[in-house]
Write an enzyme that holds these catalytic residues in place. Structure first.
Site, PDB file in Angstrom:
ATOM      1  N   HIS A 342       0.801  -1.023   0.008  1.00  0.00           N
ATOM      2  CA  HIS A 342      -0.033  -0.026  -0.075  1.00  0.00           C
ATOM      3  C   HIS A 342       0.844   1.442   0.062  1.00  0.00           C
ATOM      4  O   HIS A 342       1.673   1.400   0.870  1.00  0.00           O
ATOM      5  CB  HIS A 342      -0.853  -0.094   1.245  1.00  0.00           C
ATOM      6  N   HIS A 472      -3.228   0.531  -3.731  1.00  0.00           N
ATOM      7  CA  HIS A 472      -3.054  -0.687  -3.523  1.00  0.00           C
ATOM      8  C   HIS A 472      -2.182  -1.349  -4.609  1.00  0.00           C
ATOM      9  O   HIS A 472      -2.886  -1.140  -5.689  1.00  0.00           O
ATOM     10  CB  HIS A 472      -4.498  -1.397  -3.050  1.00  0.00           C
TER      11      HIS A 472
HETATM   12  C1  TSB Z   1      -3.613  -5.369  -4.016  1.00  0.00           C
HETATM   13  N1  TSB Z   1      -6.233  -4.847  -1.482  1.00  0.00           N
HETATM   14  C2  TSB Z   1      -5.830  -5.234  -2.367  1.00  0.00           C
HETATM   15  C3  TSB Z   1      -4.244  -5.455  -2.703  1.00  0.00           C
HETATM   16  O1  TSB Z   1      -3.707  -4.344  -1.901  1.00  0.00           O
HETATM   17  C4  TSB Z   1      -6.285  -6.708  -3.265  1.00  0.00           C
HETATM   18  O2  TSB Z   1      -6.643  -7.380  -2.185  1.00  0.00           O
HETATM   19  N2  TSB Z   1      -6.603  -6.607  -4.574  1.00  0.00           N
HETATM   20  S1  TSB Z   1      -7.270  -7.975  -5.115  1.00  0.00           S
HETATM   21  O3  TSB Z   1      -8.591  -8.365  -4.392  1.00  0.00           O
HETATM   22  O4  TSB Z   1      -7.346  -7.721  -6.485  1.00  0.00           O
HETATM   23  O5  TSB Z   1      -6.207  -9.165  -5.044  1.00  0.00           O
HETATM   24  C5  TSB Z   1      -4.877  -9.065  -5.243  1.00  0.00           C
HETATM   25  C6  TSB Z   1      -4.642 -10.143  -6.289  1.00  0.00           C
HETATM   26  O6  TSB Z   1      -4.919 -11.302  -5.859  1.00  0.00           O
HETATM   27  C7  TSB Z   1      -5.469  -9.999  -7.636  1.00  0.00           C
HETATM   28  O7  TSB Z   1      -5.148  -9.179  -8.637  1.00  0.00           O
HETATM   29  C8  TSB Z   1      -5.208 -11.673  -7.947  1.00  0.00           C
HETATM   30  O8  TSB Z   1      -4.304 -11.640  -8.894  1.00  0.00           O
HETATM   31  C9  TSB Z   1      -5.174 -12.313  -6.704  1.00  0.00           C
HETATM   32  N3  TSB Z   1      -6.025 -13.034  -6.122  1.00  0.00           N
HETATM   33  C10 TSB Z   1      -7.333 -12.572  -6.030  1.00  0.00           C
HETATM   34  N4  TSB Z   1      -8.006 -13.956  -5.642  1.00  0.00           N
HETATM   35  C11 TSB Z   1      -7.419 -14.687  -5.701  1.00  0.00           C
HETATM   36  C12 TSB Z   1      -7.712 -16.208  -5.333  1.00  0.00           C
HETATM   37  N5  TSB Z   1      -8.712 -16.752  -4.995  1.00  0.00           N
HETATM   38  N6  TSB Z   1      -6.453 -17.110  -5.824  1.00  0.00           N
HETATM   39  C13 TSB Z   1      -5.410 -16.498  -6.199  1.00  0.00           C
HETATM   40  N7  TSB Z   1      -5.118 -15.374  -6.230  1.00  0.00           N
HETATM   41  C14 TSB Z   1      -6.163 -14.360  -6.187  1.00  0.00           C
HETATM   42 ZN    ZN Z   2      -5.232  -3.762  -0.258  1.00  0.00          ZN
END
Ligand code: TSB
Ligand code: ZN
Length: 598
Positions: A342, A472
Site C-alpha cells: 500500500h 493498493h
Molecule cells: C492489491 N487490497 C488489494 C491489494 O492491496 C487486493 O486485495 N486486491 S485484489 O482483491 O485484487 O487481490 C489482489 C490479487 O490477488 C489479484 O489481482 C489476483 O491476482 C490475486 N487473487 C485474488 N483472488 C485470488 C484467488 N482466489 N486465488 C489466487 N489469487 C487470487
Molecule cells: Zn489493499
C-alpha cells in the site's frame, strides 16, 4: 463450399452470406439440439434446461433424474448423434402462442419455468422439430441435421439449476461442432496441447504442489520444488521493491470483525470472507485483504509530507471464500499469499506513483518473458449503489486520473464497468489460463476511501493535517496465481534462476565415473547451485530422458573423457548438443544465464 441455409423466424437464409463465426455458432447450437435428441433416445425421461453456445462450442444442461453421465456415455451419445445426423431429418420451425406453448410443454417443469417468464408481446415463442424431437428454442438453426457431421462431445460436469447451489444438480455435457473434419481435428489437437499446458498437470508432474481433503478445498500445499520457485519469486520482487524504497512488514493473517467494519470490508466484501470465530471476548475473521493492517501501520506514527510516498509491502497470507466449483489448482485458491503493498501518497503524487507501479509491472513481465497479457481499467457500475460507496465526485475524479496516466504511458487498455474494487477504480492485468476464463494477475488500485475511514493524516507544508491517498498494488497478484501462470506460459521449463533443480549431474557409468561426478556435484552445491546427482543404477539414456521430462535446465554428463581432463560436458534443456568446457567456464556460463534471467 456447398450452399446451405438456416432457419430464422420462418425465413430461409443463405448460409454463405453470413460471417463464419455466426455460422459456427448456429451449427453449434443446432448440435446442442442433436445432443438433446440423442439423450432423449437413450434416457427417455430426460428433461432439458438450456443449451447455449459458448466460446468453446456448446453445452446442454440436462436433468437425468438419478442418473449421472460417465465417459462411456459420451461415446454412446456421439454414436447416436451420428445416427440421427445420417437419418437427415429436416429441422422445422413453428411459432406458437404462450398458452399453446404452456399446454404443449405442460409435463416439463423446466420449459414451463422458461415459458412463464416470456412476454408474448416482446418475444416470438418458437420451437424447432427434427424427426421425433421438439425443443423450445429461439433459433436459428441449420436446415437439416445432416449438416451436423463434424462434432465431438468434449466433457461433462455437474451444474446446479440456474447456478444456485440450493437447486438440483443437473448434468452438463459440453461439445463442439465444425464445418469440416479437418477443423475439428485441429481444434481437438489444440485442446490436447492446452491440457498439457494446464498448470495442474505440470504442477503434479514436477512435484510443485499437492492438495488433500484433510486440509480442504482450495488450500494447496506447496511441495519442496514449488517452495523453491516461490522463494525465488519472493527474493526477486523483494529486491526490486527495496530498490524502489518499499518498507516490508509482517502482520497477522487475522483481524477482529471491528477492523473490517472500520475498513468497510464487513459491509462490502463479506460474501468473500470466511465466517468469523469467537476467542474469549474478541471476534476474529481470517483476513481477505491486508489493507486494514497496513492502514494501522501507517497510523502508528505522525507523518510529514516530506516522508511521502510511504510504501508498505508484505508477502501476506489471505483467506477468501471462493465457490467450491471455482477453486482451481494454484490459480484460484482460498488461502493465498499476495505480493501486496500500500503506497501512501499526497494528491500530487498519485500520477507519478501510479506510473512507477505500471512501469514495475512492465519490467517484471519483461524479466519473465511474459507477453500474453492485457491491461484493463476496471471502473465502478454507477447503478450499483450496494457494492460501491456512494460518492460520485470521488469516483469520477479517481477514474479520470487513472485514464490520464494510461494515456500518457501509451499503454493499450480496455475499460470494464462494474469490475472496480468497492473502494476505488483499478488497473488490472488480465491473462488467459490454458483452461478456463481470463483471470487478473497484477493489480493497482486507487483509493480515496480507506485512509478516511481510518482517519489517517500527514502534515502538509503549511502545518495542516491532510488525508493521504492510497494505492493498493500487487505485482504478482498472488504468488499462487503467478506461479500457475508462469508454469503454463513456460510449459514448466522455468528460467535457470528460479528452477527447483538447476543442474542435474549424471555419471555415464557409476562404476568408473561416480567419484568424479560426486565431486562436481559437491562443488556446485557449495557454490550455491541447486544440484541433483543422479547416481541411480539406470541406463544413461533413461536418465537423460527423465531430466528432459523433469524440465531440468542443465544436465551435466560425465564419462571417461571428462574424468581424464577434469572437464564438464553439459546439455541445455531442449537441445541434444553437448558442450565440453572447464569447470570455471561452466560456472561462468551458469552465472551469466542467472544474471541475465535467461
Ligand atoms: C492489491 N487490497 C488489494 C491489494 O492491496 C487486493 O486485495 N486486491 S485484489 O482483491 O485484487 O487481490 C489482489 C490479487 O490477488 C489479484 O489481482 C489476483 O491476482 C490475486 N487473487 C485474488 N483472488 C485470488 C484467488 N482466489 N486465488 C489466487 N489469487 C487470487
Ligand atoms: Zn489493499
Amino acid at each position: 463450399m456447398k450452399k446451405r441455409f438456416f432457419l430464422e423466424k420462418g425465413k430461409v437464409i443463405d448460409m454463405i452470406n453470413i460471417k463464419e463465426n455466426e455460422r459456427l455458432s448456429i451449427m453449434n447450437h443446432s448440435c446442442a439440439h442433436l445432443l438433446a435428441q440423442a439423450v432423449k433416445r437413450l434416457y427417455p425421461n430426460a428433461l432439458f434446461w438450456v443449451g447455449p453456445v459458448i466460446e468453446e462450442g456448446f453445452y446442454y444442461d440436462i436433468d437425468l433424474g438419478d442418473d449421472v453421465i460417465t465417459e462411456e456415455d459420451l461415446s454412446k451419445l456421439e454414436k447416436e448423434m451420428k445416427n440421427i445426423s445420417k437419418d437427415g431429418k429436416r429441422i422445422v420451425r413453428n411459432e406458437l402462442s404462450k398458452s399453446d406453448a404452456l399446454e404443449k410443454f405442460k409435463d416439463d417443469p423446466y420449459k414451463i419455468d422458461l415459458i412463464s417468464r416470456m412476454d408474448e408481446n416482446d418475444t416470438v415463442i418458437s420451437c424447432y422439430t427434427q424427426g421425433d424431437f421438439t425443443d423450445l428454442c429461439r433459433g436459428p438453426h441449420v436446415e437439416s441435421v445432416k449438416e451436423l457431421k463434424h462434432f465431438k462431445l468434449i466433457k461433462f460436469s455437474g451444474a446446479y439449476w440456474k447456478g444456485d447451489a440450493n437447486n438440483k444438480m443437473l448434468q452438463r455435457i459440453y461439445g463442439v461442432c465444425f464445418d469440416s473434419e479437418e477443423d475439428l481435428n485441429n481444434h481437438l489437437k489444440e485442446l490436447e496441447e492446452l491440457k498439457e499446458r494446464d498448470h495442474r498437470k505440470i504442477g503434479k508432474n514436477l512435484d510443485i504442489f499437492m492438495s488433500h481433503d484433510l486440509v480442504g478445498k482450495g488450500m494447496p500445499l506447496w511441495l519442496p520444488n514449488g517452495s523453491i520457485i516461490r522463494k525465488q519469486l519472493e527474493n526477486y520482487i523483494y529486491e526490486k521493491e527495496q530498490k524502489l524504497g518499499y518498507s516490508h512488514v509482517y502482520t497477522p493473517c487475522v483481524g477482529t470483525v471491528d477492523l473490517y467494519k472500520t475498513s468497510g470490508h464487513w459491509d462490502h466484501y463479506k460474501e468473500n470472507m470466511f465466517p468469523s470465530m469467537k476467542v474469549d471476548e474478541e471476534e476474529f475473521v481470517l483476513r481477505p485483504m491486508n489493507c486494514p493492517h497496513h492502514m494501522l501501520v501507517y497510523g502508528n506514527a505522525i507523518h510529514s509530507y516530506k516522508e511521502l510516498p510511504i510504501k508498505i509491502g508484505e508477502f501476506a497470507t489471505d483467506f477468501r471464500y471462493e465457490a467450491s466449483g471455482a477453486v482451481k489448482g494454484l490459480e484460484r485458491v482460498r488461502c493465498m499469499c499476495q505480493n501486496d503493498a500500500h503506497i501512501f501518497v499526497t494528491a500530487d503524487q498519485i500520477k507519478e506513483q501510479f506510473k512507477e507501479v505500471v512501469n514495475l509491472i512492465l519490467d517484471v513481465y519483461k524479466d519473465f518473458g511474459l507477453k500474453n497479457y492485457k491491461f484493463r481499467l476496471s471502473l465502478r457500475d454507477p447503478e450499483d449503489k450496494h457494492k460501491y460507496f456512494d460518492d460520485d465526485e470521488m469516483w469520477n475524479n479517481a477514474e479520470d486520473r487513472l485514464r490520464e496516466v494510461l494515456n500518457e504511458l501509451k499503454v493499450d487498455y480496455t475499460e470494464a464497468i462494474g469490475e472496480a474494487a468497492f473502494y476505488g477504480p483499478k488497473l488490472d492485468v488480465e491473462v488467459k489460463p490454458a483452461v478456463g476464463p481470463e483471470v487478473t494477475l497484477s493489480t493497482c488500485q486507487l483509493d480515496f476511501l480507506l485512509p478516511r475511514r481510518f482517519e489517517l493524516s500527514y502534515i502538509d507544508q503549511n502545518g495542516e493535517k491532510q488525508t493521504p491517498v492510497v494505492l493498493h498494488r500487487a505485482i504478482f497478484g498472488t504468488f499462487d496465481r503467478f506461479t500457475a501462470f508462469l508454469l503454463e506460459e513456460t510449459k514448466g521449463i522455468l528460467p535457470l534462476w528460479c528452477s527447483p533443480v538447476q543442474v542435474n549431474v549424471i555419471p555415464v557409468n557409476n562404476k568408473y565415473h561416480l567419484d568424479y561426478a560426486a565431486s562436481v556435484y559437491d562443488n556446485l552445491k557449495q557454490i550455491g547451485f541447486r544440484t541433483n546427482l543422479d547416481s541411480r543404477e539406470e541406463k544413461l539414456g533413461y536418465k537423460l530422458r527423465e531430466a528432459v521430462v523433469k524440465k531440468i535446465p542443465v544436465t551435466v554428463i560425465l564419462g571417461q573423457n571428462e574424468v581424464d581432463n577434469k572437464s564438464i560436458s553439459y546439455r541445455l534443456h531442449g537441445s541434444e548438443d553437448t558442450t565440453t568446457v572447464t569447470f570455471d567456464e561452466f560456472i561462468n556460463m551458469l552465472n551469466d544465464k542467472i544474471k541475465n534471467r535467461d
